[in-house]
Scaffold this motif. Structure first.
Motif, PDB file in Angstrom:
ATOM      1  N   SER A  61      16.673  12.484   1.348  1.00  0.00           N
ATOM      2  CA  SER A  61      16.448  11.529   0.260  1.00  0.00           C
ATOM      3  C   SER A  61      15.275  10.614   0.582  1.00  0.00           C
ATOM      4  O   SER A  61      14.477  10.265  -0.297  1.00  0.00           O
ATOM      5  CB  SER A  61      17.710  10.690   0.009  1.00  0.00           C
ATOM      6  OG  SER A  61      17.958   9.777   1.069  1.00  0.00           O
ATOM      7  N   GLY A  62      15.130  10.235   1.849  1.00  0.00           N
ATOM      8  CA  GLY A  62      13.994   9.419   2.248  1.00  0.00           C
ATOM      9  C   GLY A  62      12.684  10.169   2.124  1.00  0.00           C
ATOM     10  O   GLY A  62      11.666   9.612   1.677  1.00  0.00           O
ATOM     11  N   VAL A  63      12.689  11.447   2.529  1.00  0.00           N
ATOM     12  CA  VAL A  63      11.502  12.292   2.378  1.00  0.00           C
ATOM     13  C   VAL A  63      11.111  12.393   0.907  1.00  0.00           C
ATOM     14  O   VAL A  63       9.932  12.236   0.544  1.00  0.00           O
ATOM     15  CB  VAL A  63      11.754  13.700   2.955  1.00  0.00           C
ATOM     16  CG1 VAL A  63      10.614  14.649   2.578  1.00  0.00           C
ATOM     17  CG2 VAL A  63      11.909  13.645   4.468  1.00  0.00           C
ATOM     18  N   ASP A  64      12.098  12.640   0.042  1.00  0.00           N
ATOM     19  CA  ASP A  64      11.819  12.773  -1.390  1.00  0.00           C
ATOM     20  C   ASP A  64      11.196  11.502  -1.957  1.00  0.00           C
ATOM     21  O   ASP A  64      10.216  11.565  -2.731  1.00  0.00           O
ATOM     22  CB  ASP A  64      13.111  13.097  -2.151  1.00  0.00           C
ATOM     23  CG  ASP A  64      13.674  14.463  -1.812  1.00  0.00           C
ATOM     24  OD1 ASP A  64      12.919  15.289  -1.265  1.00  0.00           O
ATOM     25  OD2 ASP A  64      14.865  14.703  -2.097  1.00  0.00           O
ATOM     26  N   ASP A  65      11.741  10.365  -1.588  1.00  0.00           N
ATOM     27  CA  ASP A  65      11.265   9.104  -2.153  1.00  0.00           C
ATOM     28  C   ASP A  65       9.866   8.744  -1.653  1.00  0.00           C
ATOM     29  O   ASP A  65       9.033   8.249  -2.420  1.00  0.00           O
ATOM     30  CB  ASP A  65      12.244   7.973  -1.825  1.00  0.00           C
ATOM     31  CG  ASP A  65      13.558   8.122  -2.582  1.00  0.00           C
ATOM     32  OD1 ASP A  65      13.586   8.841  -3.584  1.00  0.00           O
ATOM     33  OD2 ASP A  65      14.556   7.515  -2.152  1.00  0.00           O
ATOM     34  N   LEU A 104       9.777  -3.854   1.498  1.00  0.00           N
ATOM     35  CA  LEU A 104      10.645  -4.991   1.193  1.00  0.00           C
ATOM     36  C   LEU A 104      12.048  -4.451   0.911  1.00  0.00           C
ATOM     37  O   LEU A 104      12.239  -3.668  -0.013  1.00  0.00           O
ATOM     38  CB  LEU A 104      10.089  -5.736  -0.020  1.00  0.00           C
ATOM     39  CG  LEU A 104      10.858  -6.935  -0.553  1.00  0.00           C
ATOM     40  CD1 LEU A 104      11.051  -7.997   0.522  1.00  0.00           C
ATOM     41  CD2 LEU A 104      10.133  -7.521  -1.756  1.00  0.00           C
ATOM     42  N   GLY A 105      13.026  -4.870   1.750  1.00  0.00           N
ATOM     43  CA  GLY A 105      14.389  -4.347   1.628  1.00  0.00           C
ATOM     44  C   GLY A 105      14.565  -3.094   2.449  1.00  0.00           C
ATOM     45  O   GLY A 105      15.017  -2.066   1.961  1.00  0.00           O
ATOM     46  N   VAL A 106      14.256  -3.166   3.743  1.00  0.00           N
ATOM     47  CA  VAL A 106      14.177  -1.967   4.589  1.00  0.00           C
ATOM     48  C   VAL A 106      15.541  -1.426   4.981  1.00  0.00           C
ATOM     49  O   VAL A 106      15.677  -0.230   5.272  1.00  0.00           O
ATOM     50  CB  VAL A 106      13.325  -2.268   5.845  1.00  0.00           C
ATOM     51  CG1 VAL A 106      14.060  -3.217   6.793  1.00  0.00           C
ATOM     52  CG2 VAL A 106      12.925  -0.996   6.568  1.00  0.00           C
ATOM     53  N   ALA A 107      16.579  -2.277   5.015  1.00  0.00           N
ATOM     54  CA  ALA A 107      17.927  -1.869   5.447  1.00  0.00           C
ATOM     55  C   ALA A 107      17.846  -1.118   6.774  1.00  0.00           C
ATOM     56  O   ALA A 107      17.269  -1.619   7.727  1.00  0.00           O
ATOM     57  CB  ALA A 107      18.605  -1.054   4.361  1.00  0.00           C
ATOM     58  N   GLY A 108      18.396   0.108   6.844  1.00  0.00           N
ATOM     59  CA  GLY A 108      18.388   0.865   8.084  1.00  0.00           C
ATOM     60  C   GLY A 108      17.190   1.776   8.274  1.00  0.00           C
ATOM     61  O   GLY A 108      17.206   2.655   9.134  1.00  0.00           O
ATOM     62  N   GLY A 109      16.139   1.591   7.461  1.00  0.00           N
ATOM     63  CA  GLY A 109      14.895   2.338   7.652  1.00  0.00           C
ATOM     64  C   GLY A 109      14.859   3.705   7.020  1.00  0.00           C
ATOM     65  O   GLY A 109      14.096   4.569   7.456  1.00  0.00           O
ATOM     66  N   ARG A 110      15.622   3.918   5.951  1.00  0.00           N
ATOM     67  CA  ARG A 110      15.681   5.240   5.312  1.00  0.00           C
ATOM     68  C   ARG A 110      14.315   5.698   4.834  1.00  0.00           C
ATOM     69  O   ARG A 110      13.993   6.902   4.903  1.00  0.00           O
ATOM     70  CB  ARG A 110      16.668   5.195   4.134  1.00  0.00           C
ATOM     71  CG  ARG A 110      16.935   6.557   3.481  1.00  0.00           C
ATOM     72  CD  ARG A 110      17.890   6.409   2.309  1.00  0.00           C
ATOM     73  NE  ARG A 110      17.288   5.656   1.237  1.00  0.00           N
ATOM     74  CZ  ARG A 110      16.599   6.193   0.230  1.00  0.00           C
ATOM     75  NH1 ARG A 110      16.432   7.513   0.166  1.00  0.00           N
ATOM     76  NH2 ARG A 110      16.065   5.438  -0.696  1.00  0.00           N
ATOM     77  N   ILE A 161      11.016   3.882   5.513  1.00  0.00           N
ATOM     78  CA  ILE A 161       9.891   3.567   6.387  1.00  0.00           C
ATOM     79  C   ILE A 161       9.719   4.587   7.500  1.00  0.00           C
ATOM     80  O   ILE A 161       8.596   4.872   7.939  1.00  0.00           O
ATOM     81  CB  ILE A 161      10.063   2.145   6.976  1.00  0.00           C
ATOM     82  CG1 ILE A 161       8.721   1.606   7.487  1.00  0.00           C
ATOM     83  CG2 ILE A 161      11.134   2.110   8.049  1.00  0.00           C
ATOM     84  CD1 ILE A 161       8.790   0.137   7.905  1.00  0.00           C
ATOM     85  N   ARG A 162      10.803   5.188   7.947  1.00  0.00           N
ATOM     86  CA  ARG A 162      10.743   6.162   9.046  1.00  0.00           C
ATOM     87  C   ARG A 162       9.848   7.347   8.707  1.00  0.00           C
ATOM     88  O   ARG A 162       9.322   8.014   9.603  1.00  0.00           O
ATOM     89  CB  ARG A 162      12.163   6.641   9.370  1.00  0.00           C
ATOM     90  CG  ARG A 162      12.798   7.437   8.240  1.00  0.00           C
ATOM     91  CD  ARG A 162      14.290   7.683   8.439  1.00  0.00           C
ATOM     92  NE  ARG A 162      14.521   8.447   9.646  1.00  0.00           N
ATOM     93  CZ  ARG A 162      15.440   8.118  10.582  1.00  0.00           C
ATOM     94  NH1 ARG A 162      16.194   7.047  10.430  1.00  0.00           N
ATOM     95  NH2 ARG A 162      15.591   8.872  11.649  1.00  0.00           N
ATOM     96  N   HIS A 163       9.643   7.616   7.426  1.00  0.00           N
ATOM     97  CA  HIS A 163       8.836   8.765   7.010  1.00  0.00           C
ATOM     98  C   HIS A 163       7.361   8.405   6.850  1.00  0.00           C
ATOM     99  O   HIS A 163       6.587   9.195   6.295  1.00  0.00           O
ATOM    100  CB  HIS A 163       9.405   9.362   5.729  1.00  0.00           C
ATOM    101  CG  HIS A 163      10.828   9.833   5.883  1.00  0.00           C
ATOM    102  ND1 HIS A 163      11.172  10.885   6.700  1.00  0.00           N
ATOM    103  CD2 HIS A 163      11.993   9.349   5.364  1.00  0.00           C
ATOM    104  CE1 HIS A 163      12.480  11.047   6.671  1.00  0.00           C
ATOM    105  NE2 HIS A 163      12.996  10.142   5.861  1.00  0.00           N
ATOM    106  N   LEU A 164       6.976   7.229   7.346  1.00  0.00           N
ATOM    107  CA  LEU A 164       5.569   6.838   7.396  1.00  0.00           C
ATOM    108  C   LEU A 164       5.074   6.781   8.841  1.00  0.00           C
ATOM    109  O   LEU A 164       4.108   6.081   9.154  1.00  0.00           O
ATOM    110  CB  LEU A 164       5.374   5.473   6.721  1.00  0.00           C
ATOM    111  CG  LEU A 164       5.600   5.433   5.210  1.00  0.00           C
ATOM    112  CD1 LEU A 164       5.565   3.998   4.705  1.00  0.00           C
ATOM    113  CD2 LEU A 164       4.564   6.285   4.470  1.00  0.00           C
ATOM    114  N   ALA A 165       5.734   7.542   9.707  1.00  0.00           N
ATOM    115  CA  ALA A 165       5.407   7.495  11.137  1.00  0.00           C
ATOM    116  C   ALA A 165       3.963   7.915  11.409  1.00  0.00           C
ATOM    117  O   ALA A 165       3.303   7.355  12.290  1.00  0.00           O
ATOM    118  CB  ALA A 165       6.372   8.377  11.923  1.00  0.00           C
ATOM    119  N   GLU A 166       3.456   8.889  10.666  1.00  0.00           N
ATOM    120  CA  GLU A 166       2.081   9.339  10.892  1.00  0.00           C
ATOM    121  C   GLU A 166       1.098   8.220  10.587  1.00  0.00           C
ATOM    122  O   GLU A 166       0.168   7.959  11.360  1.00  0.00           O
ATOM    123  CB  GLU A 166       1.780  10.559  10.024  1.00  0.00           C
ATOM    124  CG  GLU A 166       0.386  11.123  10.239  1.00  0.00           C
ATOM    125  CD  GLU A 166       0.122  12.383   9.423  1.00  0.00           C
ATOM    126  OE1 GLU A 166      -1.048  12.767   9.318  1.00  0.00           O
ATOM    127  OE2 GLU A 166       1.098  12.965   8.893  1.00  0.00           O
TER     128      GLU A 166
END
Length: 308
Positions: free
Chosen positions: A84-88, A112-118, A120-125
């Motif tokens: 779901s994070g990848v899709d978004d 804004l509203g990161v919660a558990g990082g669902r 942001i984690r997919h912006l690692a590159e």
């Protein structure tokens, strides 16, 4: 005047010192919880361990999946949570590209509203060359992100009231998934704060429940889409949500076009639905609408604005 000073002045001549101290202690707790969602709020003190057992890390991700409590009720499995994070994030990339920019060209980024990082984690590159921040008023979730997603990302606990601790015109992108679905009275104030930290030409992306979602709430849409949307917010939550809508007079008015917005619950517990054009018109000058995209974020509509 701060709330503590106000209470002290009002009560100092009427209550004995013991009761006065108790009132002030209670007020400090209320003030704290009213500003953020504190870590271990039920305790008067807490410590952070020097080390601990590493969390389970899925093979498909360079980062660990957060514990259940920090998933913010998204999805029923680690696999669907990650997907779901990848899709978004892919949808965000697509909408940005269609508006004439790329994530990698925008510089500093804020979720804004990161919660558990669902998300942001997919912006690692991008985080290898760009400064990327995640903020939330949920202190425990931010603490988990600091311990497990930093580096490469940066995190800070922020307030329920509209304030972002960053300098003016310092970001190229702010995005907020399912945050304006819980903001009612402060919608303009929060958007003005986002406007302040964005540089001209930057982008602001947020999602809302609007009229396009009503068809799904009323049983429409393809079976495939409905199954995917229900999995995102979990079947039991979906049924509870539909039950709320069935019995909520304000929602019924909104669904029939007799209201431009409806808030169900108040303060931080609110669930808000907006007419998209009405909301954008309320946000004031200083924006150009790039796109309004139904089903960009599950059943929610994605709104992409350019900061003028």
């Amino acid at each position: 005047m701060g709330i503590l000073s106000f209470i002290h002045r009002k009560f100092r001549n009427f209550v004995n010192p013991v009761i006065q101290t108790s009132v002030l202690q209670m007020a400090s707790v209320v003030q704290h919880i009213g500003t953020i969602f504190p870590h271990d709020a039920q305790k008067s003190t807490y410590t952070l361990p020097a080390y601990g057992a590493p969390p389970q890390q899925p093979l498909s991700s360079p980062f660990p999946v957060p514990p259940e409590v920090f998933k913010a009720s998204y999805c029923t499995s680690d696999q669907s949570y990650l997907q779901s994070g990848v899709d978004d994030i892919n949808m965000l990339r697509t909408l940005l590209h269609e508006s004439g920019v790329k994530v990698g060209d925008l510089g500093r980024i804020l979720e804004l509203g990161v919660a558990g990082g669902r998300l942001i984690r997919h912006l690692a590159e991008e985080a290898q060359t760009q400064e990327i921040w995640g903020v939330d008023c949920w202190a425990s979730a931010v603490l988990w992100c600091k311990e497990h997603l930093s580096p490469p990302f940066h995190f800070a606990t922020t307030t329920v009231t509209p304030h972002l601790p960053f300098e003016d015109r310092s970001f190229g992108l702010v995005f907020a998934g399912s945050v304006w679905t819980h903001i009612d009275d402060l919608a303009e104030a929060w958007t003005l704060e986002v406007h302040r930290i964005l540089r001209p030409g930057a982008r602001f992306y947020f999602t809302i429940n609007d009229r396009s979602a009503i068809a799904f709430f009323e049983g429409g849409g393809t079976e495939e889409k409905r199954a995917r949307f229900i999995e995102r917010i979990r079947p039991q939550n979906w049924e509870s949500w539909l039950d709320l809508l069935r019995h909520h007079e304000g929602y019924q008015r909104f669904a029939k076009g007799k209201a431009q917005m409806v808030t169900m619950g108040r303060s931080t517990a609110s669930h808000v639905m907006w007419d998209a054009e009405y909301l954008i018109n309320r946000l004031g000058p200083g924006w150009r609408v790039c796109s309004i995209t139904p089903e960009a974020y599950g059943h929610q509509t994605g709104v992409l604005l350019e900061r003028l």
